[in-house]
Scaffold this motif. Structure first.
Motif, short mmCIF file in Angstrom:
data_model
loop_
_atom_site.label_atom_id
_atom_site.label_comp_id
_atom_site.label_asym_id
_atom_site.label_seq_id
_atom_site.Cartn_x
_atom_site.Cartn_y
_atom_site.Cartn_z
N PHE A 1 0.83 -1.21 0.00
CA PHE A 1 0.00 0.00 0.00
C PHE A 1 0.87 1.26 0.00
O PHE A 1 0.62 2.20 -0.76
N ILE A 2 1.87 1.29 0.85
CA ILE A 2 2.70 2.48 0.96
C ILE A 2 3.52 2.67 -0.31
O ILE A 2 3.70 3.81 -0.79
N SER A 3 3.97 1.58 -0.92
CA SER A 3 4.72 1.68 -2.18
C SER A 3 3.85 2.23 -3.30
O SER A 3 4.29 3.07 -4.09
N VAL A 4 2.61 1.76 -3.38
CA VAL A 4 1.69 2.28 -4.40
C VAL A 4 1.40 3.76 -4.15
O VAL A 4 1.40 4.57 -5.08
N MET A 5 1.17 4.12 -2.90
CA MET A 5 0.88 5.51 -2.56
C MET A 5 2.03 6.43 -2.95
O MET A 5 1.82 7.53 -3.48
N ASP A 6 3.25 6.00 -2.71
CA ASP A 6 4.42 6.86 -2.92
C ASP A 6 4.89 6.90 -4.36
O ASP A 6 5.72 7.74 -4.71
N SER A 7 4.41 5.99 -5.20
CA SER A 7 4.94 5.88 -6.56
C SER A 7 4.13 6.70 -7.57
O SER A 7 2.94 6.41 -7.78
N PRO A 8 4.73 7.68 -8.24
CA PRO A 8 4.02 8.40 -9.31
C PRO A 8 3.68 7.48 -10.47
O PRO A 8 2.70 7.71 -11.18
N GLN A 9 4.48 6.41 -10.66
CA GLN A 9 4.27 5.49 -11.78
C GLN A 9 3.02 4.63 -11.60
O GLN A 9 2.57 3.99 -12.54
N SER A 10 2.45 4.62 -10.38
CA SER A 10 1.30 3.75 -10.14
C SER A 10 -0.02 4.37 -10.57
O SER A 10 -1.04 3.68 -10.63
N ILE A 11 -0.03 5.66 -10.90
CA ILE A 11 -1.28 6.33 -11.27
C ILE A 11 -1.85 5.71 -12.55
O ILE A 11 -1.15 5.55 -13.55
N GLY A 12 -3.14 5.35 -12.48
CA GLY A 12 -3.81 4.74 -13.62
C GLY A 12 -3.53 3.26 -13.80
O GLY A 12 -3.99 2.66 -14.78
N GLU A 13 -2.81 2.68 -12.85
CA GLU A 13 -2.39 1.29 -12.97
C GLU A 13 -3.13 0.39 -11.99
O GLU A 13 -3.55 0.82 -10.91
N VAL A 14 -3.28 -0.87 -12.37
CA VAL A 14 -3.73 -1.94 -11.48
C VAL A 14 -2.51 -2.78 -11.15
O VAL A 14 -1.80 -3.23 -12.05
N ILE A 15 -2.26 -3.02 -9.85
CA ILE A 15 -1.02 -3.68 -9.44
C ILE A 15 -1.32 -4.79 -8.45
O ILE A 15 -1.87 -4.56 -7.38
N ASN A 16 -0.95 -6.02 -8.83
CA ASN A 16 -1.06 -7.16 -7.93
C ASN A 16 -0.04 -7.05 -6.80
O ASN A 16 1.12 -6.70 -7.03
N ILE A 17 -0.47 -7.37 -5.60
CA ILE A 17 0.44 -7.55 -4.47
C ILE A 17 0.27 -9.00 -4.01
O ILE A 17 -0.76 -9.36 -3.42
N GLY A 18 1.23 -9.84 -4.34
CA GLY A 18 1.14 -11.26 -4.03
C GLY A 18 2.52 -11.87 -3.89
O GLY A 18 3.53 -11.26 -4.25
N SER A 19 2.56 -13.07 -3.36
CA SER A 19 3.84 -13.71 -3.06
C SER A 19 4.39 -14.56 -4.20
O SER A 19 5.52 -15.01 -4.15
N ASN A 20 3.55 -14.79 -5.24
CA ASN A 20 3.93 -15.67 -6.35
C ASN A 20 4.21 -17.09 -5.84
O ASN A 20 5.16 -17.74 -6.26
#
Length: 332
Positions: A224-243
């Motif tokens: 969550f904090i990484s998505v919040m802080d990243s300008p590159q995340s705007i407009g993106e859908v990003i999985n957070i998972g362990s693979n």
């Protein structure tokens, strides 16, 4: 200085996220669900030092006026407020539309009007349904296999529509199956641990063959904090998972092994989802999060799962914590 509003701050992930943001020096307003008991959920149990730094706002995510008031003066909003129990969505689907879809609309509309710098909207791996291919990346088709997952698909699309229509700076975080201290007993890992910790060796579960990609709450919070802080995340859908894919049955056996208990599983029919609604397989592709955010799970693969389960068991087996759970009652 960022002023962060966390909706759903009284819940499992939200309380951990609120605490982490405070510890990192952020100015945090915690949106908790208004109730006549003046309960702040899990934030009631946080340390006095952290609690003294939290700006509490009691309201209802379904109320557009309260949501807008809560967001005034904030620069960022992390929207975690949602109904999430899948079995209860069979029982009361309309509440999921009101809370999850209308709630998301209230957040992005207020963000548009107030000119917030970032909206992080919380999705879920359940929107993918049973994997059509693995690992599941962000381009995987969406399948509403329960009223809950359908409501989250709708909420995600509302959030993204504001980015596409009005340039509202929205990011979608899509966590896979988060677990850890404070999680509701409606989830499978707390269900297993709380039953075993209460002295049972024969425990009740639903289907044990489906697989999940479990993620320790610390990793999800860092996502969550990484998505919040990243300008590159705007407009993106990003999985957070362990693979990492593991079955419910294997997970139960691992928990029993850590706890030193010989486990017997009894199938409880009321815990079985309708056949076409069961999500049989979840396995996250997390390359986008690594490439775009620099985020990686610290509790990865089998060893990471065992470490996270050990920490979760330590919390649940504390008598004060276990006393807050009804191990004998099926929690939908």
């Amino acid at each position: 200085m960022k002023k962060i509003l966390v909706t759903g701050a009284d819940g499992f992930i939200g309380s951990h996220l609120t605490e982490k943001l405070i510890l990192q020096g952020y100015d945090v307003r915690a949106f908790v669900y208004y109730n006549s008991f003046n309960s702040w959920g899990w934030l009631d149990h946080t340390s006095a030092d952290i609690k003294s730094h939290i700006d509490i706002f009691a309201g209802d995510i379904r109320d557009p006026f309260g949501v807008r008031n809560a967001m005034e003066g904030c620069t960022h909003v992390l929207n975690l407020a949602a109904l999430i129990a899948i079995p209860y969505s069979y029982h009361s689907p309309a509440t999921y539309i009101d809370t999850n879809i209308s709630g998301a609309l209230n957040v992005v509309q207020a963000a548009r009007e107030l000119g917030l710098e970032k909206v992080v909207h919380t999705s879920t791996s359940e929107v993918y349904g049973t994997a059509q291919y693995v690992p599941i990346d962000e381009n995987h088709p969406l399948q509403g296999q329960s009223p809950y997952s359908a409501s989250k698909i709708g909420a995600d699309q509302i959030a993204l529509s504001y980015f596409r229509s009005f340039d509202t700076p929205v990011s979608i975080i899509r966590p896979f199956n988060t677990y850890g201290p404070r999680q509701s007993a409606r989830a499978v890992i707390p269900t297993i641990i709380s039953q075993l910790a209460s002295g049972k060796t024969k425990i009740k579960l639903g289907a044990v063959s489906p697989t999940r990609d479990f993620n320790y709450v610390n990793d999800t919070v860092n996502g969550f904090i990484s998505v919040m802080d990243s300008p590159q995340s705007i407009g993106e859908v990003i999985n957070i998972g362990s693979n990492y894919e593991v079955s419910i049955g294997e997970t139960a056996e691992m928990i029993a092994d850590i706890m030193g208990i010989n486990l017997e599983i009894e199938t409880d029919e009321q815990r079985i989802r309708p056949g076409k609604s069961e999500v049989e397989r979840l396995w996250a592709e997390n390359k986008k999060a690594k490439d775009l955010l620099g985020w990686e799970p610290m509790y990865a693969k089998k060893d990471g799962l065992r470490k996270g389960l050990t920490e979760t068991i330590e919390w649940f087996t504390n008598s004060n914590n276990l006393a807050q759970y009804k191990a004998d009652v099926y929690n939908i």
